[in-house]
Design a protein around this motif. Sequence first.
Motif, PDB file in Angstrom:
ATOM      1  N   VAL A 184       0.821  -1.005   0.157  1.00 29.95           N
ATOM      2  CA  VAL A 184      -0.171  -0.370   0.122  1.00 29.95           C
ATOM      3  C   VAL A 184       0.443   0.942  -0.215  1.00 29.95           C
ATOM      4  CG1 VAL A 184      -1.629  -1.530   1.168  1.00 29.95           C
ATOM      5  CG2 VAL A 184      -0.443   0.006   2.754  1.00 29.95           C
ATOM      6  N   GLY A 185       0.706   2.202  -0.461  1.00 34.49           N
ATOM      7  CA  GLY A 185       0.613   3.436  -0.909  1.00 34.49           C
ATOM      8  C   GLY A 185       0.590   5.109  -0.246  1.00 34.49           C
ATOM      9  N   ALA A 186       0.947   5.836   0.230  1.00 34.88           N
ATOM     10  CA  ALA A 186       0.440   7.426   0.625  1.00 34.88           C
ATOM     11  C   ALA A 186      -0.028   7.729  -0.697  1.00 34.88           C
ATOM     12  CB  ALA A 186       1.162   7.973   1.210  1.00 34.88           C
ATOM     13  N   ASP A 187      -1.504   8.355  -0.753  1.00 36.25           N
ATOM     14  CA  ASP A 187      -2.106   8.803  -1.621  1.00 36.25           C
ATOM     15  C   ASP A 187      -1.633  10.120  -2.503  1.00 36.25           C
ATOM     16  OD1 ASP A 187      -4.618   7.537  -1.169  1.00 36.25           O
ATOM     17  OD2 ASP A 187      -5.571   8.733  -0.499  1.00 36.25           O
ATOM     18  N   GLY A 188      -1.271  10.000  -3.792  1.00 34.89           N
ATOM     19  CA  GLY A 188      -0.712  10.951  -4.443  1.00 34.89           C
ATOM     20  C   GLY A 188       0.811  10.608  -5.078  1.00 34.89           C
ATOM     21  N   ASN A 189       1.601   9.773  -3.697  1.00 37.42           N
ATOM     22  CA  ASN A 189       3.124   9.730  -4.311  1.00 37.42           C
ATOM     23  C   ASN A 189       3.522   8.651  -5.238  1.00 37.42           C
ATOM     24  OD1 ASN A 189       3.501   8.076  -1.637  1.00 37.42           O
ATOM     25  ND2 ASN A 189       4.839   9.204  -0.591  1.00 37.42           N
ATOM     26  N   GLY A 190       2.936   7.422  -4.701  1.00 42.77           N
ATOM     27  CA  GLY A 190       2.981   6.303  -5.603  1.00 42.77           C
ATOM     28  C   GLY A 190       4.282   5.151  -4.737  1.00 42.77           C
ATOM     29  N   HIS A 191       4.575   6.302  -3.487  1.00 45.39           N
ATOM     30  CA  HIS A 191       5.908   5.285  -2.586  1.00 45.39           C
ATOM     31  C   HIS A 191       4.960   4.515  -1.445  1.00 45.39           C
ATOM     32  CE1 HIS A 191       9.270   4.679  -0.430  1.00 45.39           C
ATOM     33  NE2 HIS A 191      10.154   5.201  -1.438  1.00 45.39           N
ATOM     34  N   VAL A 192       5.467   2.910  -1.468  1.00 42.66           N
ATOM     35  CA  VAL A 192       5.164   2.456  -0.359  1.00 42.66           C
ATOM     36  C   VAL A 192       5.333   2.450   1.126  1.00 42.66           C
ATOM     37  CG1 VAL A 192       6.929   0.885  -0.031  1.00 42.66           C
ATOM     38  CG2 VAL A 192       5.534  -0.231  -0.244  1.00 42.66           C
ATOM     39  N   THR A 193       4.582   2.456   1.651  1.00 49.01           N
ATOM     40  CA  THR A 193       4.175   3.075   2.976  1.00 49.01           C
ATOM     41  C   THR A 193       3.615   1.787   3.309  1.00 49.01           C
ATOM     42  OG1 THR A 193       1.301   3.291   2.607  1.00 49.01           O
ATOM     43  CG2 THR A 193       3.458   5.601   2.032  1.00 49.01           C
ATOM     44  N   GLY A 194       3.458   0.431   3.646  1.00 49.90           N
ATOM     45  CA  GLY A 194       3.055  -0.899   3.960  1.00 49.90           C
ATOM     46  C   GLY A 194       2.780  -1.809   3.471  1.00 49.90           C
ATOM     47  N   VAL A 195       2.519  -3.136   3.892  1.00 52.85           N
ATOM     48  CA  VAL A 195       2.466  -4.109   3.138  1.00 52.85           C
ATOM     49  C   VAL A 195       0.948  -4.416   4.139  1.00 52.85           C
ATOM     50  CG1 VAL A 195       3.176  -6.490   3.335  1.00 52.85           C
ATOM     51  CG2 VAL A 195       4.683  -4.686   3.751  1.00 52.85           C
ATOM     52  N   ARG A 196       0.637  -4.818   3.659  1.00 50.75           N
ATOM     53  CA  ARG A 196      -1.013  -6.162   3.936  1.00 50.75           C
ATOM     54  C   ARG A 196      -1.294  -7.166   4.242  1.00 50.75           C
ATOM     55  NH1 ARG A 196      -4.657  -3.731   0.688  1.00 50.75           N
ATOM     56  NH2 ARG A 196      -5.603  -5.426  -0.315  1.00 50.75           N
ATOM     57  N   LEU A 197      -0.900  -7.702   5.112  1.00 42.54           N
ATOM     58  CA  LEU A 197      -0.735  -9.444   5.201  1.00 42.54           C
ATOM     59  C   LEU A 197      -2.453  -9.473   5.546  1.00 42.54           C
ATOM     60  CD1 LEU A 197       1.373  -9.464   8.403  1.00 42.54           C
ATOM     61  CD2 LEU A 197       2.115  -9.468   5.703  1.00 42.54           C
ATOM     62  N   GLY A 198      -2.787 -11.296   5.224  1.00 43.34           N
ATOM     63  CA  GLY A 198      -3.851 -11.479   5.240  1.00 43.34           C
ATOM     64  C   GLY A 198      -4.947 -11.411   6.494  1.00 43.34           C
ATOM     65  N   ASP A 199      -4.463 -11.186   7.161  1.00 46.15           N
ATOM     66  CA  ASP A 199      -5.341 -11.140   8.742  1.00 46.15           C
ATOM     67  C   ASP A 199      -5.893  -9.426   8.573  1.00 46.15           C
ATOM     68  OD1 ASP A 199      -2.950  -9.654   9.124  1.00 46.15           O
ATOM     69  OD2 ASP A 199      -2.303 -11.448  10.935  1.00 46.15           O
TER      70      ASP A 199
END
Length: 416
Positions: free
Chosen positions: A221-236
């Motif tokens: 996942v990334g912050a709106d607008g900057n196209g840079h990753v801000t996190g990883v979403r897990l299956g839980d």
Amino acid sequence: MSDPVTANLTAHVVILGAGHSGGTAAALLRQYGHEGRITLIGEEPIAPYQRPPLSKAWLKGEADADSLALKPLEFYAEHNIDFRPSTRAVSLNRGAKTVALSDGSQLAYDILILATGARAIALPIPGAELEGVMFLRTAADAEQLKATIGPGKRLAVVGGGYIGLEVAASGRALGAEVVVLERENRLLARVACETLSTFFKAYHEQHGVVFELSANVEAFVGADGNGHVTGVRLGDGRAIPCDAVVVGVGATPNDELARDCGLTTARGVVVDLEARTSDPAIFAIGDVSHRPMPIYGRMFRMESVPNALEQAKQAASAIVGRPAPPGEAPWQWSDQYDLKLQIAGYAFDVDEILVRGDPASNKFAVFHLKGDLVQSVEAINSPPEFMMGKQLMLGRKPVSKARLADPSISMKEVAA
């Protein structure tokens, strides 16, 4: 007896791929007396270099392109090797013996060596294209990662294999917070035994690495607008915050050229013990090849520097008509913190695992046995166990399990 198709010291040898295997093959051909043209095609903009230090010394600023080069750039011109960087092959015509290159040109060959290596497996999930989602296969990858991680940065590593753990160790050395996300319920699940998995997990945790096991990565996942990753979403449903991600979930061979022109492939380009493919004028070496393993009576694709060097010797010897080099035991290594892991062989057909030494001392070895034969050894800070284990494995020499398990008996005595 060398093949008359290739025992030709004036043949034009074209090498596709300027990694460890391709660069070594070019140098060995000249060393072995080849007099014909040699053209070395490399996709990267720099000369052939050592890749293993990328996840360690390069990230920590202790190495660069010059210090890791297999040979100085001048070597290629001095030895009449036509090195063409930033170029790749796009197709092969076996009938015409030509290669179409990315610059639009055609190159004729008498003998071809495929040394195209492997590429990192990308995760087909949302957010995979975000900035800051990286791999570690090339010097450019390492330079990008080095510029991204540091004190106060959060690094997520997807994959708990050797590359992932080496990156985690380097990340901690650079002051970053590190979390390793592994799909399996233990580290190194595909490549090492549980003893080693448990040991490395505990050692990394002592150095501040956080682990999420049985973690299914669903999206970046990334912050709106900057196209840079801000996190990883897990299956839980949890989101793991980060400033950068390194994906290290394995590699796939770059065997498309071979498949498209009808060479025999099977999870890589199928070769014999001369590194020769189903076309006698074409060889394949290194990570792209699917090769015989006489010790185990099977075929396998190996990703290691020693394999790249061994197959470069096999191909160069066959091309110039030298006797085949003696068979070698497969081996590899991994450096993490002050730990040196040396691995000889593969744990095929194993019916017993024997630990020599005490893991709590950070100095021990795990022997994988088939009856009284050593199939593989994983040695932590234990060079004698590695060296003698490799000899026992290559020689197919039966071993006394009781003596092997007793660290008071030297490995020389065990192997005698």
